[in-house]
Design an enzyme around this catalytic site. Structure first.
Site, short mmCIF file in Angstrom:
data_model
loop_
_atom_site.label_atom_id
_atom_site.label_comp_id
_atom_site.label_asym_id
_atom_site.label_seq_id
_atom_site.Cartn_x
_atom_site.Cartn_y
_atom_site.Cartn_z
N GLN A 23 0.85 -1.20 0.00
CA GLN A 23 0.00 0.00 0.00
C GLN A 23 0.88 1.24 0.00
O GLN A 23 0.39 2.36 -0.01
CB GLN A 23 -0.88 0.00 1.25
CG GLN A 23 -1.85 -1.16 1.29
CD GLN A 23 -2.38 -1.40 2.70
OE1 GLN A 23 -3.30 -0.73 3.15
NE2 GLN A 23 -1.79 -2.34 3.40
N VAL B 191 3.65 4.06 -1.21
CA VAL B 191 3.98 4.75 -2.46
C VAL B 191 5.49 4.94 -2.58
O VAL B 191 5.97 5.49 -3.57
CB VAL B 191 3.22 6.10 -2.58
CG1 VAL B 191 1.71 5.84 -2.65
CG2 VAL B 191 3.54 7.05 -1.43
N HIS C 8 -1.57 1.54 -4.23
CA HIS C 8 -1.97 2.95 -4.08
C HIS C 8 -1.11 3.90 -4.92
O HIS C 8 -1.06 5.09 -4.63
CB HIS C 8 -1.91 3.36 -2.60
CG HIS C 8 -2.96 2.68 -1.77
ND1 HIS C 8 -2.88 2.56 -0.40
CD2 HIS C 8 -4.12 2.07 -2.12
CE1 HIS C 8 -3.94 1.90 0.05
NE2 HIS C 8 -4.69 1.59 -0.98
N CYS D 256 2.40 19.11 -17.45
CA CYS D 256 2.46 18.18 -18.58
C CYS D 256 2.85 18.98 -19.83
O CYS D 256 2.71 20.20 -19.86
CB CYS D 256 1.07 17.56 -18.76
SG CYS D 256 0.94 16.36 -20.07
N CYS E 38 1.18 19.21 -22.30
CA CYS E 38 -0.05 19.83 -22.80
C CYS E 38 -0.39 21.12 -22.04
O CYS E 38 -1.35 21.80 -22.37
CB CYS E 38 -1.22 18.84 -22.71
SG CYS E 38 -1.83 18.59 -21.03
N GLY F 210 3.02 -4.60 8.91
CA GLY F 210 2.93 -3.15 9.14
C GLY F 210 1.75 -2.46 8.52
O GLY F 210 1.88 -1.37 7.96
N THR F 211 0.57 -3.10 8.62
CA THR F 211 -0.62 -2.42 8.10
C THR F 211 -1.77 -2.50 9.10
O THR F 211 -1.96 -3.52 9.75
CB THR F 211 -1.05 -2.97 6.73
OG1 THR F 211 -2.23 -2.26 6.31
CG2 THR F 211 -1.34 -4.46 6.72
N ASN G 207 3.34 -6.88 13.44
CA ASN G 207 2.92 -5.51 13.78
C ASN G 207 3.03 -5.35 15.29
O ASN G 207 2.64 -6.28 16.02
CB ASN G 207 1.45 -5.33 13.33
CG ASN G 207 1.01 -3.87 13.27
OD1 ASN G 207 1.33 -3.08 14.15
ND2 ASN G 207 0.27 -3.54 12.24
N PRO G 208 3.53 -4.24 15.78
CA PRO G 208 3.55 -4.06 17.24
C PRO G 208 2.14 -4.01 17.83
O PRO G 208 1.94 -4.29 19.00
CB PRO G 208 4.25 -2.71 17.45
CG PRO G 208 4.82 -2.31 16.13
CD PRO G 208 4.11 -3.10 15.06
P1 NAD Z 1 -1.27 3.04 8.76
O1 NAD Z 1 -0.46 4.24 9.11
O2 NAD Z 1 -2.75 3.15 8.85
O3 NAD Z 1 -0.78 1.82 9.69
C1 NAD Z 1 0.58 1.54 9.92
C2 NAD Z 1 0.68 0.23 10.66
O4 NAD Z 1 2.04 -0.11 10.80
C3 NAD Z 1 0.09 0.27 12.09
O5 NAD Z 1 -0.70 -0.87 12.28
C4 NAD Z 1 1.33 0.24 12.98
O6 NAD Z 1 1.08 -0.39 14.24
C5 NAD Z 1 2.27 -0.55 12.12
N1 NAD Z 1 3.70 -0.31 12.43
C6 NAD Z 1 4.31 0.82 12.85
N2 NAD Z 1 5.63 0.64 12.97
C7 NAD Z 1 5.88 -0.64 12.60
C8 NAD Z 1 7.05 -1.43 12.50
N3 NAD Z 1 8.26 -0.93 12.79
N4 NAD Z 1 6.93 -2.71 12.09
C9 NAD Z 1 5.72 -3.25 11.79
N5 NAD Z 1 4.57 -2.55 11.87
C10 NAD Z 1 4.65 -1.27 12.27
O7 NAD Z 1 -0.83 2.60 7.29
P2 NAD Z 1 -1.40 1.45 6.33
O8 NAD Z 1 -1.96 0.31 7.09
O9 NAD Z 1 -0.35 1.25 5.32
O10 NAD Z 1 -2.69 2.07 5.68
C11 NAD Z 1 -2.71 2.52 4.44
C12 NAD Z 1 -2.68 4.00 4.53
O11 NAD Z 1 -2.48 4.49 3.25
C13 NAD Z 1 -3.95 4.60 5.06
O12 NAD Z 1 -3.73 5.08 6.35
C14 NAD Z 1 -4.22 5.73 4.12
O13 NAD Z 1 -4.45 6.94 4.78
C15 NAD Z 1 -2.98 5.78 3.32
N6 NAD Z 1 -3.14 6.27 2.03
C16 NAD Z 1 -2.41 7.38 1.74
C17 NAD Z 1 -2.51 7.94 0.52
C18 NAD Z 1 -1.74 9.17 0.25
O14 NAD Z 1 -0.61 9.35 0.64
N7 NAD Z 1 -2.33 10.08 -0.44
C19 NAD Z 1 -3.30 7.36 -0.43
C20 NAD Z 1 -4.02 6.21 -0.12
C21 NAD Z 1 -3.93 5.67 1.12
#
Ligand code: NAD
Length: 260
Positions: free
Chosen positions: A110, A112, A128, A157, A159, A205-206, A231-232
């Site tokens: 997820q 970028v 994403h 761009c 354009c 880590g999600t 995940n912690p």
């Molecule tokens: P999140 O920030 O919601 O969650 C991060 C997770 O990682 C948490 O569960 C946390 O406990 C865990 N974590 C923290 N440190 C860690 C470590 N050292 N090792 C293992 N785990 C660890 O992020 P996500 O789950 O990737 O959620 C996707 C996110 O993408 C959404 O929060 C959304 O807002 C975001 N998003 C952003 C954009 C953008 O930048 N425009 C676009 C789409 C989605």
């Protein structure tokens, strides 16, 4: 999760996962912001996460971008500079090591950032989008741009239209290309070389706040995978997992991947 599963010692859980991974041929990995946290890339929803300091509606929606593209681009430019300075951490490196060992490793991220690729992983699907791609909404043109800081603010761009980050914002659909790549993998494995069977699914880590991520993990389990969450924090997906490893990815991955 059953009492038996929660009370099992970390050592015993690590030993089980090490054994599963050693025997595995097909490994699907689902990563979120937490896998890059130890590289210094901020997460989103955790206590020190980006969405605690910045309102996502002001930076990560099409409406915010159309209202003030320079404000949105300055925010992404700062993130790009942070990511370019970051290095893959042991979690990224261990996932690449699994692939070097000859396993079919398919990573759905997820994130970028490009830290999986920089660690050496070959099959990475960005659900994403990528912070290094710019997209023109007028003609659909997509370009890779790795300048950090950007030389043109906002970037345009050929354009004449202002380009946007090729990232999925709130309220937007997931792009078809990564969804198609995931479907192909689920049917045929990496590069059409598999049967669609998944031996182990690592979730790293999600928060797994997107239904799609949960569905993917459930699919993997229905196709034979052991689900391992790292995940912690104990998340909903962590509760569903066969094993939940409570801790940091950069510390735990080196303890479950065979390093010989
Ligand atoms: P999140 O920030 O919601 O969650 C991060 C997770 O990682 C948490 O569960 C946390 O406990 C865990 N974590 C923290 N440190 C860690 C470590 N050292 N090792 C293992 N785990 C660890 O992020 P996500 O789950 O990737 O959620 C996707 C996110 O993408 C959404 O929060 C959304 O807002 C975001 N998003 C952003 C954009 C953008 O930048 N425009 C676009 C789409 C989605």
């Amino acid at each position: 999760m059953s009492d038996e599963k929660t009370t099992e010692s970390l050592e015993a859980k690590l030993a089980s996962v090490r054994e599963w991974l050693n025997a595995a041929q097909n490994v699907m990995v689902i990563t979120g912001a937490g896998v890059s946290a130890e590289s210094g890339v901020p997460t989103f929803r955790t206590t020190d996460g980006l969405w605690r300091q910045f309102n996502p509606m002001e930076y990560a929606t099409p409406e915010a971008f159309h209202q003030d593209p320079v404000k949105v681009w300055k925010w992404y430019d700062a993130r790009r500079q942070g990511i370019v300075a970051a290095q893959p951490n042991p979690a990224h490196l261990m996932l690449a090591r699994l692939e070097e060992q000859g396993k079919q490793v398919f990573i759905v991220t997820q994130n970028v950032d490009d830290l999986h690729e920089r660690a050496g992983s070959k099959m990475v699907v960005h659900l994403h989008g990528s912070i290094w791609r710019l997209r023109c909404e007028r003609d659909g043109n997509i370009v890779e741009n790795r300048e950090a800081p950007l030389s043109e603010m906002p970037p345009t761009c050929f354009c004449g239209e202002v380009m946007r980050p090729d990232i999925v914002w709130f309220g937007e659909e997931l792009p078809w290309r990564p969804l198609q790549q995931i479907d192909e993998y689920l049917m045929e494995g990496v590069g059409g070389q598999g049967s669609g069977r998944i031996d182990v699914c690592l979730i790293i880590g999600t928060e797994a706040s997107f239904g799609y991520i949960i569905e993917l993990a459930v699919h993997a389990r229905e196709h034979g995978a052991k689900l391992v969450d790292i995940n912690p924090r104990l998340t909903d997906l962590g509760r569903m997992a066969d094993v939940q490893l409570a801790g940091k990815a950069g510390e735990l991955l080196p303890r479950i991947v065979n390093r010989e």
